[in-house]
Design an enzyme around this catalytic site. Sequence first.
Site: not given
Length: 256
Positions: A201, A213
């Site tokens: 990501s 994350y």
Amino acid sequence: MDTLEVIYSEFLSHTNNCNLLTLVGLVTTILCLITLIRVLVWTPFKLYFLAQVLPGVDLKKLGKWAVITGATGGIGKGYCKVLAEKGMNIVLISRSSEKLAKVAEEIREAYGVVVRTLTADFHSTDIYERIEEELRELDVGVLVNNVGTSNVTATFLKTTNILQTTTDILHVNCVSMTNMCAIVLPQMLHKDKGVIINISSIGRIGFLGAPVYSSSKSYVSKLSECLQRTYRNSGKHQNQENKKSFSFSICIKFKV
Ligand SMILES: NC(=O)c1ccc[n+]([C@@H]2O[C@H](COP(=O)([O-])OP(=O)(O)OC[C@H]3O[C@@H](n4cnc5c(N)ncnc54)[C@H](OP(=O)(O)O)[C@@H]3O)[C@@H](O)[C@H]2O)c1
């Protein structure tokens, strides 16, 4: 030294400093321009134009099966459809067996390929032996490590139920792709072919609102790079004669 000489030598050293700064500025500007062109022009051109016109890899030659984690929705389901459209049989792995059955049926009907489902929750770590067992007999050509989870909070310590939440994110985002690579890679190396796609990501650059994350996605990218460097030129049957025809590769950074 008279005054004129002092002024002249001051002028010279000043000019040298200016020249040096100009050079640094010029090099920095050129590097920024190259990065901008790469991101804004070359990457979209490669992805959306070149990829359409150049002959692609015949994925079926890599193996009959594609395995996708987090396969019943979002990006994972998209991958299932694209790979099925290319004629690959599909193994869907996700949590909910109802969703798995529904998506499996959808893909069978639309693309006429064989679809298997595997119910597994990547929060747990006791699922991998079963997954390994299920995949052992399959000729896996493509693995898509797509499953991922996130939480967005203001700062690290404001994470709700921090111990559980962070452990969950690391299990789903990092342990899953690591173990799935460990399960599938030996078979790919044995065959000397295969593709692993690990979904990272843009968050990997470090979002303060989602530190765990972001860091987990940085891990995904880093492990992918390390695996690629370690294994791109290896394989059980690799030797001087077949080195050039060795077709194993790992597709690393898939930036979403
Ligand atoms: N969407 C974005 O904008 C975006 C941006 C950057 C990166 N990414 C990355 O892309 C990947 C996919 O994102 P997405 O938005 O498409 O995901 P998503 O829609 O949230 O995920 C859907 C799939 O993941 C499965 N799943 C979720 N948690 C699971 C678990 N613990 N165990 C097993 N399966 C689980 C779901 O199955 P069930 O419903 O059956 O549990 C479903 O099949 C992730 O790695 C994400 O980090 C996404």
